[in-house]
Structure formats: structure tokens, C-alpha cells
Design a protein around this motif. Structure first.
Motif, PDB file in Angstrom:
ATOM      1  N   ASP A   3      -3.136 -12.957 -10.645  1.00  0.00           N
ATOM      2  CA  ASP A   3      -2.307 -11.910 -10.516  1.00  0.00           C
ATOM      3  C   ASP A   3      -2.645 -11.572  -8.955  1.00  0.00           C
ATOM      4  O   ASP A   3      -1.373 -10.991  -8.330  1.00  0.00           O
ATOM      5  CB  ASP A   3      -1.775 -11.120 -11.276  1.00  0.00           C
ATOM      6  CG  ASP A   3      -1.355 -11.426 -12.614  1.00  0.00           C
ATOM      7  OD1 ASP A   3      -0.080 -12.511 -12.135  1.00  0.00           O
ATOM      8  OD2 ASP A   3      -0.679 -10.517 -13.988  1.00  0.00           O
ATOM      9  N   SER A   4      -3.924 -11.686  -8.518  1.00  0.00           N
ATOM     10  CA  SER A   4      -4.329 -10.974  -7.388  1.00  0.00           C
ATOM     11  C   SER A   4      -4.741 -11.444  -6.214  1.00  0.00           C
ATOM     12  O   SER A   4      -5.603 -11.638  -4.682  1.00  0.00           O
ATOM     13  CB  SER A   4      -5.385 -10.423  -7.842  1.00  0.00           C
ATOM     14  OG  SER A   4      -6.853 -11.027  -8.157  1.00  0.00           O
ATOM     15  N   LYS A  48      -2.834  -5.009  -4.313  1.00  0.00           N
ATOM     16  CA  LYS A  48      -2.474  -6.292  -4.416  1.00  0.00           C
ATOM     17  C   LYS A  48      -2.890  -6.670  -6.718  1.00  0.00           C
ATOM     18  O   LYS A  48      -1.802  -5.719  -7.575  1.00  0.00           O
ATOM     19  CB  LYS A  48      -2.153  -7.814  -4.571  1.00  0.00           C
ATOM     20  CG  LYS A  48      -1.246  -8.484  -5.503  1.00  0.00           C
ATOM     21  CD  LYS A  48      -1.020  -9.655  -4.857  1.00  0.00           C
ATOM     22  CE  LYS A  48      -0.330 -10.966  -5.209  1.00  0.00           C
ATOM     23  NZ  LYS A  48      -0.268 -12.216  -4.924  1.00  0.00           N
ATOM     24  N   HIS A  49      -3.509  -5.567  -6.538  1.00  0.00           N
ATOM     25  CA  HIS A  49      -4.523  -5.841  -7.842  1.00  0.00           C
ATOM     26  C   HIS A  49      -3.855  -4.269  -8.668  1.00  0.00           C
ATOM     27  O   HIS A  49      -3.411  -4.508  -9.712  1.00  0.00           O
ATOM     28  CB  HIS A  49      -5.782  -6.402  -8.429  1.00  0.00           C
ATOM     29  CG  HIS A  49      -6.624  -5.688  -9.863  1.00  0.00           C
ATOM     30  ND1 HIS A  49      -6.385  -7.113 -10.122  1.00  0.00           N
ATOM     31  CD2 HIS A  49      -7.044  -4.741 -10.192  1.00  0.00           C
ATOM     32  CE1 HIS A  49      -6.681  -6.215 -11.588  1.00  0.00           C
ATOM     33  NE2 HIS A  49      -7.274  -5.050 -11.600  1.00  0.00           N
ATOM     34  N   GLY A  52      -0.066  -4.354  -8.795  1.00  0.00           N
ATOM     35  CA  GLY A  52       0.790  -5.026  -9.767  1.00  0.00           C
ATOM     36  C   GLY A  52       1.428  -6.089  -8.355  1.00  0.00           C
ATOM     37  O   GLY A  52       2.203  -5.914  -7.335  1.00  0.00           O
ATOM     38  N   PRO A  53       1.631  -7.643  -9.164  1.00  0.00           N
ATOM     39  CA  PRO A  53       2.345  -8.771  -7.528  1.00  0.00           C
ATOM     40  C   PRO A  53       3.365  -8.041  -7.543  1.00  0.00           C
ATOM     41  O   PRO A  53       4.144  -9.615  -6.648  1.00  0.00           O
ATOM     42  CB  PRO A  53       1.467  -9.827  -9.157  1.00  0.00           C
ATOM     43  CG  PRO A  53       1.930  -9.344 -10.252  1.00  0.00           C
ATOM     44  CD  PRO A  53       1.177  -8.163 -10.259  1.00  0.00           C
ATOM     45  N   LYS A  54       4.276  -7.759  -8.028  1.00  0.00           N
ATOM     46  CA  LYS A  54       5.690  -7.732  -7.556  1.00  0.00           C
ATOM     47  C   LYS A  54       5.692  -6.608  -6.859  1.00  0.00           C
ATOM     48  O   LYS A  54       7.117  -6.711  -6.123  1.00  0.00           O
ATOM     49  CB  LYS A  54       6.596  -7.466  -8.934  1.00  0.00           C
ATOM     50  CG  LYS A  54       6.331  -9.379  -9.759  1.00  0.00           C
ATOM     51  CD  LYS A  54       7.469  -8.758 -11.063  1.00  0.00           C
ATOM     52  CE  LYS A  54       7.123  -9.404 -12.346  1.00  0.00           C
ATOM     53  NZ  LYS A  54       8.226  -9.206 -13.428  1.00  0.00           N
ATOM     54  N   ASN A 139      -6.870  -0.836 -12.295  1.00  0.00           N
ATOM     55  CA  ASN A 139      -6.297  -1.635 -13.901  1.00  0.00           C
ATOM     56  C   ASN A 139      -7.465  -2.819 -14.255  1.00  0.00           C
ATOM     57  O   ASN A 139      -7.756  -3.209 -13.820  1.00  0.00           O
ATOM     58  CB  ASN A 139      -5.015  -2.534 -13.300  1.00  0.00           C
ATOM     59  CG  ASN A 139      -4.304  -1.929 -12.521  1.00  0.00           C
ATOM     60  OD1 ASN A 139      -3.238  -0.687 -13.413  1.00  0.00           O
ATOM     61  ND2 ASN A 139      -3.657  -2.187 -12.224  1.00  0.00           N
TER      62      ASN A 139
END
Length: 363
Positions: A3-4, A48-49, A52-54, A139
Motif C-alpha cells: 500500500d505504500s 502514503k503509509h 493511506g493509499p487513497k 500505522n
């Protein structure tokens, strides 16, 4: 972990404009500028981590900020020549309470579709609260696959190694018995200023203090980051270029980048400040693989114009080599105890780099 993931494509072979902005004096690629890109990429990965990826962009009221705490290593595994399109990529592989380890990779994209790994490295990013400037939790990682768990374990090994290195730092404990013996041998053979009879006529002794090379610059706002401080990647590039110049002067010829052996970011550099970069060759040697190998330490200090005092902001450590030609005959010799500790640190860095290269060859 995926995700990152982030990547940057640098079309050197297909875009003359991009190539022109990155070309060095020899017609190749500016390695220091690539390091600047890797630092920027690591910051994007860390944000991004945490976000969140969105989330497409950093919100103005995010309430936190992320900074580069250190660069653990960057190792050059293959030549940048010939010029090809490059992909810079990376992802988070380990998290602590407020820290994130980012593994980065640089790959050359061949015309036939093959990929060649050029450089690998690790950045340590930390999250801070926007109001208190204290550490802020990030996170935790969800380990979905066996590969994720292996990568996380590698990050855990790196964390323990950092602690071990901190515990045996020369700021805390004296050199080991073998290092003390090496220093004593160096003193007997080369370190007695009034005695030169022990010197081999083919060996040129160079006092460590005489390798000093520095530059002083005003920090302009064009190089600021999102926190209105000077971008760490820009400082990395400046340090790299000064260290490269010093290595060329010392070896009396062109040198090739081997590794970035560590960077620590102690405090931010304000816009408008006067920054002094100081470099020294702290260790030199020859080996079967490298006729010349030099380790360079670069310090960055902010100068107070009213008092003339300096405050340390960054420490950079690099290794360069000469891959062909006769063995290096110039030997760096410390004069003071402080210089001797720098010499030992340089020796440790060269030994660690050698061990890492041996492991990669066996793989």
C-alpha cells in the motif's frame, strides 16, 4: 507493505530534456541528484503509509509532518553507464512507534525489457506532531504474505544493528583492542612527524587535517520542503558533490561512487541561513578489487552570523573508489586523538562495506 509502494520513472534514454538536467561533466548521470530524488521518494512513501493509499495529496491540516532521521545505506551495485531509462521505487518494510524504514531501489530499464538493479538503500523516516513536534505514532504494518514477513524481519535486524552500532560508538566506548593495535601501528610507521625514516619512499603520508575541503553557502527558499525548511535531499546532493571533489583531489584522478555509508539529520536547516559544509578524507586503502578506496566524512553546520558559532545539522559518510590503475600510495594519517577516532570510524565503514559486497556476490 504494498500500500505504500511508490515509483518515479526517469526517462534518460528517451527524453533529451530530462537527460540534460541530470548530465554530469563526463556525460553520465549525476549521482548526487539521483540521491536527492530518492530522498524525495522516501518522503512520499512515508506520507502514503501514514495517510493511506487513497489520499491523493497531503492535506493542509494534516496535524503532523515527516522528516528524514537518517539514511542507513545506499550501495551502488552496477554502473550507471550506459545511459538508460531508470525507475526509482520503494516501500515501507518496517515500522516502530513513530519510525518507518523505507527500502528503495534504482533499476535500469533495458530496451529488451530486462531490468538491472543499480542501487539499493534504506531511509529512516520519523513522524512528528505538528503542534508539539514530539513523536507521533504511525500505522503498524499488516504482514499479509511470507515475503512481507521476511522483509519485516530484515527491518528488525537493521533496527537491532543500529542499536548495537550506537552502543559501540566511539562517543561512548574506546576502540577495540584490534583497532587500538592498528592505530598504534599507524603511529609507529607513519605518525611521528619528526621521524620519516620508517616511511617507504613509494608511500606519501597525508595528514588527515590537510585533506580538509569546505564550501559555505546561503540557503535559498527555492530549495525548501513542505515544512519551509531546506530539503534534506538537496543537502545530501551538496555533501555528495563536495565529497566527490575531495576524493578526486586526494586520489589525483576520477573516482567512482561505491556507497553512502550513513547520514544523520540532527536538526533542520532554516531558509536564509549560512551553511558550511566541511569534508575530510578520514581513511584510505587499497584492495584486490579496488586499487584506491577512500572514505569521506562531510559535516554540515549552520553559522550564526552575529557570534560566529556553528551548530551541527548533518553528518554524511561516503566511500569512493578507483577501479583501475596502480594501488593508491597516499595514506591518510591522523595527528590528534579526535582525528584518530575519525580514522577508526572510516576503517569500520570500509570493513562493513566490504562484508556487504561479499554477501551480495555470494547471493
Amino acid at each position: 507493505m504494498q500500500d505504500s509502494y511508490c515509483e518515479i520513472l526517469l526517462p534518460f534514454a528517451s527524453s533529451p530534456e530530462v537527460l540534460d538536467r541530470h548530465t554530469n561533466a563526463s556525460g553520465g548521470i549525476r549521482t548526487g541528484l539521483l540521491m536527492e530524488h530518492l530522498d524525495s521518494l522516501s518522503g512520499s512513501i512515508a506520507y502514503k503509509h501514514v495517510l493511506g493509499p487513497k489520499v491523493p495529496a497531503l492535506p493542509p491540516d494534516a496535524g503532523f509532518y515527516i522528516v528524514t532521521a537518517s539514511v542507513e545505506r545506499l550501495d551502488m551495485l552496477a554502473s550507471l553507464y550506459p545511459v538508460r531509462d531508470m525507475r526509482l521505487s520503494g516501500q515501507i518494510i518496517h515500522t516502530g512507534k513513530s519510525s518507518m524504514e523505507v527500502a528503495v531501489r534504482m533499476e535500469a530499464l533495458e530496451k529488451d525489457g530486462r531490468e538491472q538493479t543499480i542501487m539499493v538503500g534504506r531511509f529512516c523516516m520519523v513522524c512528528r506532531d505538528g503542534r508539539t513536534h514530539r513523536s507521533r505514532p504511525v500505522n503498524p504494518l499488516l504482514l499479509d504474505t511470507e515475503e512481507d514477513r521476511q522483509l519485516y524481519n530484515i527491518g528488525e535486524v537493521h533496527r537491532r544493528r543500529r542499536q548495537t552500532q550506537a552502543d559501540r560508538s566511539l562517543d561512548r566506548v574506546p576502540p577495540t583492542a584490534s583497532e587500538s593495535q592498528e592505530l598504534h601501528s599507524m603511529y609507529l610507521n607513519y605518525g611521528q612527524e619528526e621521524k620519516t625514516s620508517n616511511l617507504n619512499e613509494d608511500v606519501e603520508r597525508v595528514w588527515l587535517g590537510d585533506t580538509r575541503l569546505e564550501k559555505t553557502m546561503v540557503m535559498f527558499p527555492q530549495e525548501r520542503n513542505v515544512h519551509q525548511k531546506i530539503f534534506g535531499g538537496y543537502l545530501m546532493r551538496l555533501a555528495y558533490e563536495l565529497g566527490f571533489a575531495n576524493s578526486c583531489l586526494f586520489t589525483r584522478g576520477h573516482v567512482t561512487f561505491v556507497s553512502l555509508d550513513g547520514i544523520s539529520f540532527a536538526r533542520p536547516v532554516p531558509i536564509g541561513s549560512l551553511l558550511r559544509l566541511t569534508s575530510n578524507i578520514v581513511h584510505s586503502s587499497s584492495s584486490k578489487d579496488y586499487p584506491a578506496l577512500v572514505h569521506v566524512w562531510v559535516h554540515a553546520d549552520v553559522v550564526d552570523l552575529e557570534t560566529g558559532t556553528e551548530q551541527r545539522t548533518n553528518d554524511f559518510r561516503f566511500t569512493w573508489c578507483r577501479e583501475t590503475g596502480p594501488p593508491l600510495k597516499r595514506i591518510v594519517v591522523p595527528k590528534t586523538y579526535g582525528e584518530a577516532m575519525q580514522w577508526v570510524e572510516g576503517r569500520r565503514a570500509l570493513e562493513m562495506g566490504s562484508e556487504i559486497r561479499k554477501l551480495r556476490k555470494r547471493q
